[in-house]
Design a protein around this motif. Structure first.
Motif, mmCIF file in Angstrom:
data_model
loop_
_atom_site.group_PDB
_atom_site.id
_atom_site.type_symbol
_atom_site.label_atom_id
_atom_site.label_comp_id
_atom_site.label_asym_id
_atom_site.label_seq_id
_atom_site.Cartn_x
_atom_site.Cartn_y
_atom_site.Cartn_z
ATOM 1 N N ARG A 98 0.827 -1.212 0.000
ATOM 2 C CA ARG A 98 0.000 0.000 0.000
ATOM 3 C C ARG A 98 0.860 1.261 0.000
ATOM 4 N NH1 ARG A 98 -3.329 -0.323 5.144
ATOM 5 N NH2 ARG A 98 -1.609 -1.690 5.767
ATOM 6 N N TRP A 99 0.487 2.234 -0.840
ATOM 7 C CA TRP A 99 1.140 3.539 -0.883
ATOM 8 C C TRP A 99 0.355 4.493 0.014
ATOM 9 C CZ3 TRP A 99 4.238 5.638 -5.422
ATOM 10 C CH2 TRP A 99 4.892 4.600 -6.104
ATOM 11 N N ALA A 103 -2.390 6.920 -5.124
ATOM 12 C CA ALA A 103 -2.306 6.212 -6.406
ATOM 13 C C ALA A 103 -1.626 7.127 -7.399
ATOM 14 C CB ALA A 103 -3.694 5.821 -6.900
ATOM 15 N N VAL A 113 -6.668 8.615 -2.467
ATOM 16 C CA VAL A 113 -7.819 7.729 -2.636
ATOM 17 C C VAL A 113 -8.337 7.330 -1.267
ATOM 18 C CG1 VAL A 113 -8.653 5.604 -3.698
ATOM 19 C CG2 VAL A 113 -6.759 6.851 -4.755
#
Length: 374
Positions: free
Chosen positions: A51-52, A79, A92
């Protein structure tokens, strides 16, 4: 008078590889050195699950009392839209319309090992049309894979030591043949030690020194915990020397730093993860106690190794210097560590380029690069 906008630098760190913690430490040191009067820093963490997230700028990114830092995964999810005209990031959040975080001028992908230093994130950034620090897709991938790295160097006539590659299918189908190949070709059966390594890992993860052929199979399995592709190298008698390389200015030739010699203390058999980062078991001699002509020679070969892989930005090239005066290439790191204990910034400081100036040069070099094949 209008205020000149700052250059926006996204610092990406963490990642999915076993070198997650060292990437965090590198990022902490680099972000502390970036000139905030010239650059706006956007810290982006990649959690171990991929996950970013938009990381906190004051997150503690250092080894403290032997505890390794990591990206928790908490924070706004990010994202990267694959639109070469936008060069932006999207926030996001569940149940909300994605919001733009703004355009990024350059990315510092301070990721070590697979899923970061191996061409994967470089390809993603190329697709998005974003400039970034360091080697491109091919050089990153070849530099990460010790087998292909050595093949390219051999093709360019550069010196490498004896080795045997063990692929995943070979290990599952022809295990005995590959074990026998190592024992015979690398001299293990005759009592010569070998090093068993994951082919695509760094920071000395998963490496075992093997002096008894009975221990070979277990060592291969240990390396395979990090990578199904394994390389076994003949132990080389000699001093361990490292050299930093930077992309030349204005299309000039690459520049090599003063080299450093890795000096280990205590009972360590080789330069492993614990020795590098946790117990202070090493120090660097910069430059090494070598004749001037030997120093010149290793700097020349380091630059040649950099160019042979078509590297950009920076790299650290590692050597053995044998008792009879030969230089043998060990490996290259296209995104070497920038921790306080790391050789790369120390070598450049000894050469006359201090830490903040080194970071600035890398960013400025990246800003001049083209995107994609243009």
């Amino acid at each position: 008078m209008s205020q000149v906008s700052k250059i926006r630098v996204a610092v990406v760190f963490g990642g999915r590889s076993s070198e997650h913690a060292i990437s965090c430490v590198t990022a902490g040191a680099v972000m502390a050195a970036i000139d905030r009067d010239r650059y706006e820093v956007l810290p982006i963490g990649i959690a171990r699950d991929g996950r970013w997230v938009l990381a906190s700028g004051d997150q503690r990114l250092a080894i403290q009392d032997g505890r390794l830092p990591e990206v928790s995964g908490e924070g706004s999810a990010l994202a990267l839209p694959f639109d070469p005209d936008s060069r932006g990031l999207m926030v996001v959040e569940p149940g909300k319309v994605p919001a733009t975080l703004g355009e990024v001028d350059v990315v510092l992908p301070l990721l070590h090992g697979p899923y970061g230093e191996d061409g994967t994130i470089q390809g993603m950034l190329d697709l998005a049309g974003v400039r970034y620090v360091g080697a491109g897709v091919l050089a990153s991938a070849v530099g990460m894979d010790k087998g292909f790295m050595k093949l390219v160097w051999q093709a360019r006539g550069l010196p490498v030591g004896p080795y045997v590659l063990i692929g995943d299918r070979e290990w599952r189908r022809e295990r005995k043949r590959k074990l026998d190949e190592v024992k015979e070709q690398l001299g293990l059966a005759a009592g010569r030690a070998v090093f068993v390594k994951p082919a695509r890992a760094g920071s000395s993860m998963g490496i075992t020194r093997v002096a008894d052929e009975a221990d070979l199979e277990t060592a291969v399995e240990t390396a395979r915990e990090h990578d199904p592709k394994v390389i076994v190298e003949a132990a080389i008698e000699g001093r361990e020397i490292e050299c930093g390389v930077l992309q030349g200015v204005d299309d000039g030739p690459p520049e090599a730093s003063l080299p450093a010699e890795v000096l280990m203390a205590g009972d360590h058999d080789f330069y492993d993860f614990e020795t590098k980062y946790l117990d202070g078991g090493t120090r660097m001699a910069i430059p090494p106690d070598l004749p001037a002509e030997a120093i010149d020679e290793v700097r020349t070969i380091a630059a040649q190794a950099f160019e042979a892989l078509d590297c950009e930005g920076l790299a650290r090239v590692d050597f053995f210097h044998t008792p009879d005066g030969r230089w043998i290439l060990n490996e290259i790191n296209t995104m070497p560590g920038f921790t306080p204990a790391s050789a790369f910034p120390q070598m450049w400081a000894a050469t006359g380029l201090d830490y903040p100036s080194l970071v600035d040069r890398l960013i400025q070099t990246a800003l001049r690069r083209s995107t994609g094949l243009r």
